[in-house]
Scaffold this motif. Structure first.
Motif, mmCIF file in Angstrom:
data_model
loop_
_atom_site.group_PDB
_atom_site.id
_atom_site.type_symbol
_atom_site.label_atom_id
_atom_site.label_comp_id
_atom_site.label_asym_id
_atom_site.label_seq_id
_atom_site.Cartn_x
_atom_site.Cartn_y
_atom_site.Cartn_z
ATOM 1 N N VAL A 272 28.289 -0.162 73.438
ATOM 2 C CA VAL A 272 29.679 0.175 72.469
ATOM 3 C C VAL A 272 30.044 -1.199 71.692
ATOM 4 O O VAL A 272 29.529 -2.179 72.111
ATOM 5 N N ALA A 273 31.000 -0.769 70.973
ATOM 6 C CA ALA A 273 31.515 -2.106 70.094
ATOM 7 C C ALA A 273 32.438 -2.917 71.305
ATOM 8 O O ALA A 273 32.997 -2.476 72.137
ATOM 9 N N ASN A 274 32.149 -4.070 71.050
ATOM 10 C CA ASN A 274 32.967 -5.161 71.729
ATOM 11 C C ASN A 274 34.626 -5.243 71.379
ATOM 12 O O ASN A 274 34.484 -6.016 70.162
ATOM 13 N N PRO A 275 35.489 -4.937 71.838
ATOM 14 C CA PRO A 275 36.831 -5.194 71.511
ATOM 15 C C PRO A 275 37.242 -6.438 71.293
ATOM 16 O O PRO A 275 38.095 -6.632 70.559
ATOM 17 N N ASP A 276 36.599 -7.283 71.991
ATOM 18 C CA ASP A 276 36.891 -8.773 72.007
ATOM 19 C C ASP A 276 36.214 -9.495 71.193
ATOM 20 O O ASP A 276 36.565 -10.696 70.997
ATOM 21 N N TRP A 277 35.590 -8.904 70.065
ATOM 22 C CA TRP A 277 34.832 -9.568 69.195
ATOM 23 C C TRP A 277 34.543 -8.996 67.940
ATOM 24 O O TRP A 277 33.729 -8.575 67.296
ATOM 25 N N PRO A 278 35.718 -8.755 67.126
ATOM 26 C CA PRO A 278 35.824 -8.199 65.836
ATOM 27 C C PRO A 278 35.175 -8.958 64.735
ATOM 28 O O PRO A 278 35.344 -10.313 64.944
ATOM 29 N N GLU A 279 34.188 -8.388 63.801
ATOM 30 C CA GLU A 279 33.671 -9.047 62.898
ATOM 31 C C GLU A 279 33.380 -8.236 61.677
ATOM 32 O O GLU A 279 33.049 -6.960 62.016
ATOM 33 N N ASP B 78 24.621 -10.968 74.165
ATOM 34 C CA ASP B 78 25.264 -12.213 73.905
ATOM 35 C C ASP B 78 25.937 -12.187 72.587
ATOM 36 O O ASP B 78 25.181 -11.602 71.383
ATOM 37 N N ALA B 79 27.535 -11.871 72.260
ATOM 38 C CA ALA B 79 28.175 -11.652 71.211
ATOM 39 C C ALA B 79 27.753 -12.795 70.308
ATOM 40 O O ALA B 79 28.010 -12.635 69.126
ATOM 41 N N LEU B 80 27.266 -14.001 70.583
ATOM 42 C CA LEU B 80 27.255 -14.916 69.595
ATOM 43 C C LEU B 80 25.719 -14.806 68.596
ATOM 44 O O LEU B 80 25.516 -15.286 67.629
ATOM 45 N N ARG B 81 24.860 -13.673 69.418
ATOM 46 C CA ARG B 81 23.755 -13.480 68.680
ATOM 47 C C ARG B 81 23.644 -12.031 68.240
ATOM 48 O O ARG B 81 22.786 -11.503 67.490
ATOM 49 N N CYS B 82 24.575 -11.332 68.534
ATOM 50 C CA CYS B 82 24.556 -9.656 68.028
ATOM 51 C C CYS B 82 25.101 -9.593 66.920
ATOM 52 O O CYS B 82 26.089 -9.884 66.538
ATOM 53 N N THR B 83 24.326 -9.036 65.851
ATOM 54 C CA THR B 83 24.962 -8.534 64.364
ATOM 55 C C THR B 83 25.028 -7.274 64.322
ATOM 56 O O THR B 83 25.024 -6.833 63.202
ATOM 57 N N MET C 202 28.311 -4.515 73.028
ATOM 58 C CA MET C 202 28.283 -4.722 74.785
ATOM 59 C C MET C 202 27.956 -3.716 75.383
ATOM 60 O O MET C 202 27.913 -2.514 74.790
ATOM 61 N N ILE C 203 27.435 -3.917 76.589
ATOM 62 C CA ILE C 203 26.797 -2.766 77.502
ATOM 63 C C ILE C 203 27.921 -2.675 78.517
ATOM 64 O O ILE C 203 28.127 -3.610 79.152
ATOM 65 N N ASN C 204 28.181 -1.315 78.943
ATOM 66 C CA ASN C 204 29.234 -1.180 79.717
ATOM 67 C C ASN C 204 28.550 -0.848 81.138
ATOM 68 O O ASN C 204 27.333 -0.670 81.176
ATOM 69 N N GLU C 205 29.304 -0.528 82.200
ATOM 70 C CA GLU C 205 28.803 -0.149 83.515
ATOM 71 C C GLU C 205 27.949 0.903 83.628
ATOM 72 O O GLU C 205 27.395 1.165 84.813
ATOM 73 N N ASP C 206 27.874 1.742 82.598
ATOM 74 C CA ASP C 206 26.907 2.961 82.785
ATOM 75 C C ASP C 206 25.481 2.497 82.641
ATOM 76 O O ASP C 206 24.600 3.326 82.699
ATOM 77 N N GLU D 122 30.402 -11.022 57.861
ATOM 78 C CA GLU D 122 30.368 -11.973 59.052
ATOM 79 C C GLU D 122 29.178 -11.829 59.717
ATOM 80 O O GLU D 122 28.427 -12.775 60.070
ATOM 81 N N LEU D 123 28.651 -10.486 59.979
ATOM 82 C CA LEU D 123 27.592 -10.211 60.690
ATOM 83 C C LEU D 123 26.306 -10.652 60.018
ATOM 84 O O LEU D 123 25.530 -11.043 60.404
ATOM 85 N N GLU D 124 26.235 -10.163 58.515
ATOM 86 C CA GLU D 124 25.297 -10.620 57.801
ATOM 87 C C GLU D 124 25.057 -12.323 57.824
ATOM 88 O O GLU D 124 23.909 -12.645 57.714
ATOM 89 N N GLU D 125 26.251 -12.789 57.680
ATOM 90 C CA GLU D 125 25.925 -14.582 57.550
ATOM 91 C C GLU D 125 25.493 -14.778 59.095
ATOM 92 O O GLU D 125 24.576 -15.809 58.914
ATOM 93 N N LYS D 126 26.057 -14.397 60.100
ATOM 94 C CA LYS D 126 25.368 -14.687 61.402
ATOM 95 C C LYS D 126 24.008 -14.404 61.548
ATOM 96 O O LYS D 126 23.258 -15.092 62.010
ATOM 97 N N TYR D 127 23.361 -13.250 60.838
ATOM 98 C CA TYR D 127 22.144 -12.856 60.802
ATOM 99 C C TYR D 127 21.279 -14.029 60.103
ATOM 100 O O TYR D 127 20.149 -14.415 60.503
ATOM 101 N N GLN D 128 21.954 -14.386 58.994
ATOM 102 C CA GLN D 128 21.113 -15.195 58.295
ATOM 103 C C GLN D 128 21.088 -16.617 58.821
ATOM 104 O O GLN D 128 20.015 -17.419 58.857
ATOM 105 N N GLN D 129 22.154 -17.080 59.780
ATOM 106 C CA GLN D 129 22.061 -18.430 60.573
ATOM 107 C C GLN D 129 21.052 -18.222 61.350
ATOM 108 O O GLN D 129 20.485 -19.498 61.840
ATOM 109 N N LEU D 130 20.874 -17.044 62.189
ATOM 110 C CA LEU D 130 20.003 -17.034 63.228
ATOM 111 C C LEU D 130 18.464 -17.101 62.812
ATOM 112 O O LEU D 130 17.711 -17.478 63.631
ATOM 113 N N HIS D 131 18.220 -16.486 61.630
ATOM 114 C CA HIS D 131 16.844 -16.291 61.052
ATOM 115 C C HIS D 131 16.656 -17.336 59.859
ATOM 116 O O HIS D 131 15.476 -16.909 59.353
#
Length: 81
Positions: A60-67, A34-39, A4-8, A71-80
């Motif tokens: 920084v890491a999004n604490p609301d989206w642990p993977e 977009d956490a659904l697209r970030c791997t 995620m991108i913080n206020e800085d 899971e990140l590899e699988e998400k990447y494969q689904q996106l591509h």
């Protein structure tokens, strides 16, 4: 874990073009990931490219989206597939 991108964020647009998943876009006052697209670039690169190019170091890491790496590899494969 998605990033995620913080206020800085300075809205410099350095991060958006390097994202292999097109997960970064302009928000109202800063860029957003977009956490659904970030791997964290798992599947494409060894480390998150957005963090490498960010001059404000506001990604920084999004604490609301642990993977797990798997899971990140699988998400990447689904996106591509």
């Amino acid at each position: 874990m998605a990033l995620m991108i913080n206020e800085d964020c300075t809205a410099c647009d350095a991060c958006r073009p390097v994202c292999p998943n097109e997960a970064i876009s302009a928000g109202e006052s800063l860029f957003v990931i977009d956490a659904l697209r970030c791997t964290e670039c798992v599947g494409a690169n060894d480390e998150p490219q957005c963090k490498l190019v960010c001059p404000a170091q506001c990604i920084v890491a999004n604490p609301d989206w642990p993977e797990t790496r798997e899971e990140l590899e699988e998400k990447y494969q689904q996106l591509h597939s």
